[in-house]
Design a protein around this motif. Structure first.
Motif, PDB file in Angstrom:
ATOM      1  N   PHE A  29       0.812  -1.216   0.000  1.00  0.00           N
ATOM      2  CA  PHE A  29       0.000   0.000   0.000  1.00  0.00           C
ATOM      3  C   PHE A  29       0.846   1.266   0.000  1.00  0.00           C
ATOM      4  N   GLU A  30       2.074   1.179  -0.521  1.00  0.00           N
ATOM      5  CA  GLU A  30       2.947   2.347  -0.585  1.00  0.00           C
ATOM      6  C   GLU A  30       3.938   2.173  -1.727  1.00  0.00           C
ATOM      7  N   THR A 141      -9.600  -4.961   0.914  1.00  0.00           N
ATOM      8  CA  THR A 141      -9.013  -3.761   0.311  1.00  0.00           C
ATOM      9  C   THR A 141      -9.091  -3.787  -1.209  1.00  0.00           C
ATOM     10  N   ALA A 146     -10.258   2.990  -0.417  1.00  0.00           N
ATOM     11  CA  ALA A 146      -9.374   3.155   0.743  1.00  0.00           C
ATOM     12  C   ALA A 146     -10.073   3.820   1.918  1.00  0.00           C
ATOM     13  N   ALA A 150      -8.778   2.475   5.416  1.00  0.00           N
ATOM     14  CA  ALA A 150      -7.490   3.130   5.668  1.00  0.00           C
ATOM     15  C   ALA A 150      -7.197   3.314   7.147  1.00  0.00           C
ATOM     16  N   ARG A 171      -1.096   7.767   4.582  1.00  0.00           N
ATOM     17  CA  ARG A 171      -2.503   7.743   4.136  1.00  0.00           C
ATOM     18  C   ARG A 171      -2.626   8.248   2.708  1.00  0.00           C
ATOM     19  N   LEU A 174      -2.017   5.608   0.018  1.00  0.00           N
ATOM     20  CA  LEU A 174      -3.029   4.571  -0.186  1.00  0.00           C
ATOM     21  C   LEU A 174      -3.904   4.873  -1.392  1.00  0.00           C
ATOM     22  N   ASP A 175      -4.121   6.141  -1.688  1.00  0.00           N
ATOM     23  CA  ASP A 175      -4.997   6.502  -2.798  1.00  0.00           C
ATOM     24  C   ASP A 175      -4.397   6.159  -4.150  1.00  0.00           C
ATOM     25  N   TRP A 177      -2.481   3.355  -4.628  1.00  0.00           N
ATOM     26  CA  TRP A 177      -2.199   1.921  -4.687  1.00  0.00           C
ATOM     27  C   TRP A 177      -3.133   1.239  -5.685  1.00  0.00           C
TER      28      TRP A 177
END
Length: 264
Positions: A29-30, A141, A146, A150, A171, A174-175, A177
């Motif tokens: 997620f990054e 997920t 997210a 999240a 955070r 995450l958008d 990913w």
């Protein structure tokens, strides 16, 4: 961002500093942006290279049908493409598993391992019930935005008193990913790597925060027991994300030790 081609896959990366090389593998997620502060802090001391794993950040999507050997090959090919000779490799969470796959399949590609918030695959580090819960949470997920997961995820990554700006930065990542990347990674993460660990003879540091809510202490102890040349470093009060001065010192030390070892 600069990039290299590895077996037809475009891999982007960030690089700063000079001296002993240190390759950073980010978590799930990054992407390499999560290491922004580390690149700033570590670059006066070492040559820091942070990749965007295939399917993440500015790198190309994960090719269809990839298995764990392909992830290991991508990591090894990335190191080769940059002309590095047995650098220190540090992996966080998901990145720790990729680093283990690299050391298992391509032992001459890595001089030192630093495994942060580590797993011997979820299947090798979590109980059967915890494994089922983790897989279900990750599948959630894939199917939901997210905003719906999240906060709970970040609560498990960061200690209660973690830096608010760092959490906010995580955070924001995450958008970006890609759920398709999660789908490709899930079988890799869910496996049990313990049978291969005694064959990995790379000197290894297992680093965990004492407040880690995602990777249990038992997982770190098992890694230390099964990896022939591993020892545990614990950072008091830190969570799964245990970045800061103590981890910086470990990373710099590993990078310099890898260079010294390669020179012998």
């Amino acid at each position: 961002m600069p990039e290299v081609m590895v077996d037809g896959v475009r891999i982007a990366y960030r690089r700063r500093g000079t001296g002993a090389p240190l390759v950073l593998f980010h978590g799930a997620f990054e992407d390499s942006r999560v290491w922004t502060e580390e690149l700033e802090r570590l670059s006066p001391h070492v040559d820091v290279i942070a990749w965007d794993a295939p399917g993440c950040g500015e790198s190309a999507d994960v090719p269809s049908g990839w298995v764990d050997a392909d992830w290991a090959g991508a990591a090894s090919g990335f190191i080769t493409a940059l002309g590095l000779r047995k650098p220190a490799v540090a992996g966080f969470s998901l990145g720790s598993t990729i680093a283990l796959l690299l050391a298992r399949d391509h032992p001459t590609s890595v001089g030192r391992l630093v495994l942060v918030g580590a797993y011997a695959g979820w299947g090798g580090s979590l109980s059967a019930d915890a494994l089922a819960e983790r897989i279900a949470a990750v599948r959630y997920t894939i199917e939901h935005p997210a905003d719906e997961w999240a906060d709970a995820f970040l609560d498990s990554v960061f200690a209660a008193d973690a830096d608010a700006e760092r959490r906010a930065h995580a955070r924001s990542l995450l958008d970006d990913w890609r759920p398709t990347t999660t789908t490709a990674l899930l079988p890799v993460m869910a496996q049990d790597l313990r049978p291969a660990l005694p064959t990995i003879r790379t000197e290894t540091l297992i680093v965990r925060g004492t407040e880690d809510a995602r990777s249990p202490r038992s997982a770190s102890l098992e890694l230390c027991r099964l990896l022939p040349r591993a020892r545990l470093v614990e950072i008091a009060g830190a969570g799964h994300d245990c970045t800061g001065p103590e981890l910086d010192a470990v990373l710099v030390g590993a990078a310099r030790a890898a260079v010294e070892s390669a020179a012998r």
